[in-house]
Scaffold this motif. Structure first.
Motif, short mmCIF file in Angstrom:
data_model
loop_
_atom_site.label_atom_id
_atom_site.label_comp_id
_atom_site.label_asym_id
_atom_site.label_seq_id
_atom_site.Cartn_x
_atom_site.Cartn_y
_atom_site.Cartn_z
N VAL A 1 0.73 -1.11 -0.19
CA VAL A 1 0.03 -0.07 0.02
C VAL A 1 0.96 1.16 -0.16
N SER A 2 0.61 2.14 -1.05
CA SER A 2 1.41 3.29 -0.90
C SER A 2 0.82 4.41 0.04
N PRO A 3 1.28 5.31 0.20
CA PRO A 3 0.81 6.55 1.37
C PRO A 3 -0.30 7.20 0.83
N ILE A 4 -1.12 7.79 1.63
CA ILE A 4 -2.36 8.58 1.32
C ILE A 4 -2.07 9.82 0.47
N LEU A 5 -3.08 10.11 -0.46
CA LEU A 5 -2.66 11.03 -1.56
C LEU A 5 -3.50 12.30 -1.02
N GLU A 6 -2.86 13.11 -0.23
CA GLU A 6 -3.26 14.17 0.45
C GLU A 6 -3.91 15.21 -0.45
N PHE A 7 -3.47 15.48 -1.77
CA PHE A 7 -3.87 16.39 -2.51
C PHE A 7 -5.10 16.02 -3.28
N VAL A 8 -5.85 14.53 -3.09
CA VAL A 8 -6.95 14.38 -3.71
C VAL A 8 -8.35 14.92 -2.99
N GLY A 9 -8.39 15.01 -1.68
CA GLY A 9 -9.39 15.53 -0.91
C GLY A 9 -10.28 14.26 -0.65
N PHE A 10 -11.59 14.86 -0.40
CA PHE A 10 -12.52 13.70 0.07
C PHE A 10 -13.12 12.92 -1.19
N PHE A 11 -12.84 11.44 -0.92
CA PHE A 11 -13.37 10.65 -2.06
C PHE A 11 -14.88 10.71 -2.23
N SER A 12 -15.74 11.09 -1.48
CA SER A 12 -17.00 11.22 -1.69
C SER A 12 -17.49 12.21 -2.95
N LYS A 13 -16.40 13.30 -2.92
CA LYS A 13 -16.72 14.44 -4.10
C LYS A 13 -15.71 14.30 -5.19
N THR A 14 -14.73 13.21 -5.28
CA THR A 14 -13.89 13.05 -6.25
C THR A 14 -13.73 11.82 -6.82
N ASN A 15 -13.63 11.92 -8.20
CA ASN A 15 -13.12 10.47 -8.65
C ASN A 15 -11.83 10.36 -8.85
N ILE A 16 -11.36 9.29 -8.73
CA ILE A 16 -9.99 9.01 -8.76
C ILE A 16 -9.57 7.67 -9.64
N ASN A 17 -8.88 7.86 -10.65
CA ASN A 17 -8.55 6.70 -11.69
C ASN A 17 -6.95 6.49 -11.77
N VAL A 18 -6.63 5.17 -11.34
CA VAL A 18 -5.11 4.99 -11.47
C VAL A 18 -4.89 4.32 -12.96
N LEU A 19 -3.86 4.92 -13.58
CA LEU A 19 -3.40 4.83 -14.90
C LEU A 19 -2.00 4.72 -14.85
N VAL A 20 -1.72 4.13 -16.08
CA VAL A 20 -0.02 4.21 -16.45
C VAL A 20 0.11 5.47 -17.44
N PHE A 21 1.00 6.46 -17.10
CA PHE A 21 1.18 7.50 -18.04
C PHE A 21 2.73 7.91 -18.42
N ASN A 22 3.16 7.73 -19.77
CA ASN A 22 4.50 7.90 -19.86
C ASN A 22 5.51 7.07 -19.17
N GLY A 23 5.38 6.10 -18.82
CA GLY A 23 6.13 4.93 -18.12
C GLY A 23 6.10 5.29 -16.47
N SER A 24 5.04 5.92 -15.89
CA SER A 24 5.00 6.16 -14.51
C SER A 24 3.51 5.82 -14.26
N VAL A 25 3.37 5.45 -13.06
CA VAL A 25 2.08 5.27 -12.31
C VAL A 25 1.56 6.79 -12.12
N GLY A 26 0.21 6.84 -12.35
CA GLY A 26 -0.35 8.23 -12.24
C GLY A 26 -1.79 8.10 -11.72
N VAL A 27 -2.43 9.09 -11.27
CA VAL A 27 -3.88 9.12 -11.06
C VAL A 27 -4.29 10.36 -11.70
N LEU A 28 -5.67 10.20 -12.08
CA LEU A 28 -6.32 11.00 -12.75
C LEU A 28 -7.60 11.65 -11.95
#
Length: 306
Positions: free
Chosen positions: A151-178
C-alpha cells in the motif's frame, strides 16, 4: 505511452474469464476456480462476486497471470439475515492453467473493471480508508513476480473521496492518478504522477463539456473520454478540441464496463480456439483514425456458455 501487452483478458458477466490474443483471434476460456470457499456454522454462501481483475505478464517466470478479487455474501440459514462479507483473492497462471488463492489484503479495490493499471509486472488499484464522507485515498499494488500486496501513502492532494473520482493509470512509463469531480458533465482533470515516494502534478485540463468518464491517454497528452452519448471521443489539450471518433460503446447505460487497452501484436499461443468469424464485428473509424496514425477497430465478440 503505456506499456502494452500482447494478450487481453475478458470477463464474461463476472462468471467466466477468457484470455484473448487480438492478433491471432485466439481465445481461451479459463477453467473454473478450484479455490475453496470458507464455510461457517449456520451460514450459507448466497452470492459470489468477482471484481477488480488485472492481467499482466510476469517476466520472472515468463508467465501471463490474471488476478481477481472475490466477495462472498453469507446469510443465516434459519432467519436469512445477511452476515458481513468475506473477501478472497485468486490468481490464475497461464503456464499452469490453474487458479490458486492469494492472502487477501485488508482493503478492497474501488476499480470494478479492467483497465490500463499495470506497469512492469505490478498492478495498481485505488482504495479508500476512513468513513463516509471523509474517506481518504490510497494506492494498493500487487507484484505479479513476488505475488505480494503493498500500500502506498495517502494522496493528500485528492481531497475527500465522496466528492472526487480517482482513476489509477499508467502515463509515460509512470504510475499516475487522474482526479476529477463526481458531479456534473463538464469535467476538469488533474493528472498526478508518482516519482519514487512523491507525487508530482503533471498538468490540468480545464472544463470539458459533455463527458462522463476518462479512458486513458494517447500521444501528446491527448485524452480518450466517454461522452454522455456513450461514444469514445479524443480531447487534444493543445487545441482544446474534442474529436468524435465514431466509436459507440454498444453498452447501453453500462459505461462502467468500457475500458481502453494498448497492446502490441504477438503470435503468442494461448492453447485456445479461434473466434468464429460470424461473431466478429469490425468497425473502421473514419477521418479520426488519421489523427491516431492507425485504424482503430472495434470488436464486439459474442460467446455462448459452451
Amino acid at each position: 505511452m503505456e506499456t502494452p501487452t500482447s494478450l487481453i483478458s475478458l470477463n464474461f458477466q463476472k462468471k467466466k474469464v477468457a484470455i484473448w490474443n487480438p492478433s491471432t483471434r485466439e481465445f481461451k476460456i479459463l477453467p473454473p476456480s478450484s479455490v475453496q470457499r470458507p464455510t461457517y456454522p449456520g451460514l450459507t454462501c448466497k452470492h459470489v462476486f468477482f471484481d477488480c481483475g488485472a492481467f499482466e505478464f510476469d517476466f520472472k517466470t515468463d508467465d501471463y497471470k490474471f488476478i481477481r478479487f472475490v466477495t462472498l455474501c453469507y446469510v443465516d440459514s434459519e432467519c436469512g439475515i445477511e452476515s458481513p462479507e468475506v473477501s478472497q483473492v485468486e490468481l490464475y497462471s497461464l503456464k499452469c492453467d490453474s487458479w490458486k488463492e492469494i492472502p487477501s489484503p485488508n482493503y478492497s479495490p474501488l476499480d470494478y473493471c479492467l483497465s490500463n493499471n499495470c506497469l512492469d509486472g505490478i498492478c495498481y488499484w485505488i482504495i479508500a480508508t476512513g468513513n463516509s464522507p471523509y474517506e481518504k485515498v490510497m494506492i494498493l499494488s500487487f507484484d505479479m513476480a513476488n505475488e505480494k500486496f503493498s500500500v502506498s501513502p495517502i494522496l493528500e492532494f485528492v481531497g475527500f473521496f465522496s466528492k472526487t473520482n480517482i482513476n489509477v493509470l499508467v502515463f509515460n512509463g509512470s504510475v499516475g492518478v487522474l482526479v476529477y469531480p463526481v458531479e456534473g458533465i463538464d469535467k476538469s482533470f488533474d493528472l498526478w504522477v508518482m516519482n519514487g515516494e512523491e507525487w508530482t502534478k503533471q498538468f490540468s485540463i480545464e472544463s470539458i463539456p459533455g463527458v462522463v468518464d476518462p479512458l486513458g491517454f494517447w500521444k501528446n497528452n491527448e485524452l480518450f473520454l466517454l461522452n454522455t452519448n456513450y461514444e469514445v471521443v479524443l480531447f487534444d489539450p493543445s487545441t482544446q478540441e474534442l474529436k468524435v471518433l465514431g466509436i459507440n460503446s454498444y453498452l447501453d447505460h453500462h459505461r462502467e464496463y468500457v475500458s481502453l487497452f494498448f497492446y502490441v501484436e504477438s503470435l503468442v499461443s494461448i492453447s485456445g480456439i479461434q473466434e468464429h468469424k460470424d461473431h466478429i464485428i469490425r468497425q473502421l473509424v473514419g477521418d479520426a483514425s488519421k489523427n491516431l496514425n492507425r485504424n482503430i477497430d472495434q470488436v464486439d465478440t459474442k460467446y455462448d456458455d459452451g
